[in-house]
Design an enzyme around this catalytic site. Structure first.
Site, PDB file in Angstrom:
ATOM      1  N   HIS A   1       0.832  -1.201   0.000  1.00  0.00           N
ATOM      2  CA  HIS A   1       0.000   0.000   0.000  1.00  0.00           C
ATOM      3  C   HIS A   1       0.870   1.255   0.000  1.00  0.00           C
ATOM      4  CE1 HIS A   1      -2.960  -2.953   1.418  1.00  0.00           C
ATOM      5  NE2 HIS A   1      -3.862  -2.141   0.924  1.00  0.00           N
TER       6      HIS A   1
ATOM      7  N   ASP B   1      -4.674  -5.666  -8.201  1.00  0.00           N
ATOM      8  CA  ASP B   1      -4.930  -5.080  -6.896  1.00  0.00           C
ATOM      9  C   ASP B   1      -5.167  -3.590  -7.139  1.00  0.00           C
ATOM     10  OD1 ASP B   1      -5.223  -4.817  -4.155  1.00  0.00           O
ATOM     11  OD2 ASP B   1      -3.321  -5.766  -3.661  1.00  0.00           O
TER      12      ASP B   1
END
Length: 609
Positions: A256, A329
């Site tokens: 992330h 993702d």
């Protein structure tokens, strides 16, 4: 519920009429003729789509708001800022979207009937010829409902133990049952693609992003449970998604915020990371999510796997033989944005072999970049058509062309039912793992150990309950006949908080400490040491990663609950109180804190009464 009868309406365009026939069973289908006929109809749909509509089918975006057409003003403002539209319905029309992803933070998942209404409103925007100029293809609505640490839909829906807890149970039938319950409830809400199960093999105790989201550290055990969950989801007509290919289980960085590297050799990847994905493909997985990680042994160019043709086409498509949907993702994660700009990432992902582009941080830039890449010849329409055909095949498989809507009755008879909630508790009873039980401290006795102090970590629970998880523990202890005193001290207790806990321990029969990802130097260690020094028996419950016990000295008992959600904490309390026997076995090894090369508790370890 708005549009609750819309599933009975005739879809008014040639596109929809052709697609409705896709779900019709026939003898020819069993012999393969049905697949060829379906593909012929789908190719006809693709051939009639404009370039803009084709580009839109590739995107899965988030939108703000609880309603497709009447969100709150704050959500309208957020949509205008990020998407250039006011509502989800307008986003579908502007971008010709193929899918939408739900998040709690986007205010999509407030309550079951609201979620179902939102899903119906989104499908209505895509299918109603008066409201939308698109090709009138139903959307694939998705979310991350892994359960455990990641759950976008909360109470009153059923919340189930997460992957590592299921790994501790070690039962394929239990894992399949959990997926069947999860899938049935998602389907009733109009959510048809779930980004689960996690297929990563968690071999790094310091992994900051996977951890308890993984079934464990044994590749074959993880493969068995992944395949079981795929079958469970399939039984409810939910598209499950194994993630994160080619395997995110041995990272020390969070994708992330960074671009992680995995330095496994090709042989190590084949042995450690590949088995769960091979099992998913063999089980007929509907979609596979990419990882924003670099694996130099698989791609010497050191591109993130999401953008790597050698990994996605060379290995996933050609070597593993996978021809289903590949979804990225989130493209908003820093891991995929580190090397290339937001205009290049979606184009490179498609060139690598991706089908669905998930959640780009700048939707208009991403959408226009793909459009321009086709106009410039960098991408061909034929390449887009390959991905669109896979996406439409999945939508047809899920009967979205013939029955895209959900009903109030379906929500009421499926979501958070007594049968599902009871099953979740029974599943959780198989997962709690007892690691230490000095002098048979556990189970606690209501007669001689009635007064219990509950302290420790209190991270925000995604379950929808009010108060910290220690309140869940306190409430369950009360229900089981104990007299708890609840004093949350957090994950970094101050000296004053520790002193307060020590004072509160005076006269108690036992202290229950909830710990959360304890590391060397953590103030949680000082809290436990101070409580142990009082002489009151201390029970430690790890409410996330099971590795905490390696850092805690002098506790009388230690358990792993694998998450802070209500269902797992209640199960841990039932074990502590002796209402059920501890049955969970460690799905990962716990190494010594002072010498990680030595294993303190091996895979498969777990005490019982």
């Amino acid at each position: 519920m708005s549009h609750r009868n819309a599933s009975r309406r005739t879809l008014l365009t040639a596109t929809a009429v052709a697609a409705t026939a896709l779900a019709a069973p026939s003898a020819a289908h069993a012999a393969g003729g049905g697949d060829r006929a379906r593909d012929r109809k789908l190719r006809e749909i693709v051939s009639r789509m404009s370039l803009e509509e084709k580009v839109g089918q590739l995107f899965v975006m988030h939108v703000y708001g609880h309603s497709a057409t009447e969100p709150d003003q704050a959500d309208i403002d957020s949509n205008l800022e990020e998407l250039g539209v006011r509502t989800a319905a307008e986003a579908v029309a502007k971008y010709h979207l193929g899918g939408i992803i739900y998040f709690g933070w986007a205010h999509n998942t407030r309550a079951p009937h609201q979620i179902a209404d939102l899903s119906n409103g989104i499908q209505h925007a895509a299918l109603d010829p008066e409201d939308s100029p698109t090709a009138r293809i139903p959307l694939l609505i998705s979310t991350d409902q892994e359960h455990g640490a990641v759950a976008r839909v909360g109470i009153p829906a059923t919340l189930l133990p997460g992957a590592m807890a299921l790994g501790a149970a070690g039962s394929r039938s239990t894992a399949r049952k959990a997926a069947r319950i999860a899938g049935a409830e998602l389907r009733a809400l109009g959510i048809r693609q779930n980004y689960a199960p996690v297929a990563d093999v968690n071999v790094n105790p310091g992994n900051p992003v996977i951890g308890v989201r993984s079934f464990g550290s044994d590749p074959e055990a993880v493969a068995d449970l992944v395949a079981a969950q795929v079958k469970g989801y399939q039984s409810t007509e939910i598209a499950s998604t194994s993630k994160h290919f080619p395997g995110h289980g041995d990272t020390k960085d969070d994708s992330h915020s960074k671009l992680p590297y995995i330095h496994h050799t090709r042989e190590q990847w084949e042995t450690l990371d590949a088995p769960p994905f091979r099992a998913a493909v063999a089980a007929g997985i509907d979609s596979i999510m990419t990882a924003h990680i670099v694996v130099p042994a698989l791609d010497p160019a050191e591109d993130p796997a999401t953008l790597s043709r050698p990994i996605l086409t060379g290995i996933l498509r050609e070597e593993l033989g996978y021809d289903g949907v590949v979804v990225t993702d989130s493209l908003g994660m820093q891991g995929v944005r580190t090397k290339y700009g937001d205009d290049r990432v979606p184009v490179l992902a498609l060139k690598a072999g991706v089908d669905q582009l998930l959640n780009p941080p700048k939707p208009e830039i991403a959408w226009n970049a793909v459009l321009q890449a086709v106009r410039d010849g960098e991408l061909t329409e034929a390449r887009l058509d390959e991905s669109i055909l896979r996406i439409l095949r999945l939508k047809a498989k899920l009967d979205l062309f013939s029955d895209p809507y959900v009903t109030s009755r379906g929500v009421d008879r499926t979501v958070g039912t007594h049968a599902h909630l009871t099953a979740a508790d029974r599943i959780a009873d198989e997962t709690t793992t007892l690691l230490l039980n000095e002098d048979e401290l556990l189970p606690l006795s209501r007669r001689t150990q009635r007064d219990v102090l509950v302290v420790g970590a209190d991270p925000a629970s995604p379950s929808g309950t009010t108060g910290p998880p220690t309140t869940v523990i306190g409430r369950e202890l009360t229900d089981l006949g104990f007299t708890p005193t609840v004093l949350p001290t957090g994950t970094a207790p101050s000296a004053a908080k520790i002193a307060e806990a020590v004072a509160a321990a005076a006269g108690k029969d036992a202290v229950l400490v909830g710990t959360y990802n304890v590391t060397a130097g953590s103030a949680q260690i000082a809290l436990v040491e101070a409580l142990v020094a009082t002489g009151v028996p201390v029970v430690a419950v790890a409410i996330r990663n099971p590795y905490d016990v390696a850092h805690l000295q002098g506790v009388g008992a230690s358990l792993a609950a694998y998450c802070w959600t209500d269902v797992e904490l209640r199960a841990a309390v039932r074990v502590i109180a002796g209402r059920v026997r501890p049955r969970g076995k460690l799905p990962v090894p716990v190494q010594r804190a002072d010498d990680p090369a030595q294993v303190l508790y091996p895979v498969g370890y777990g005490l019982t009464y």
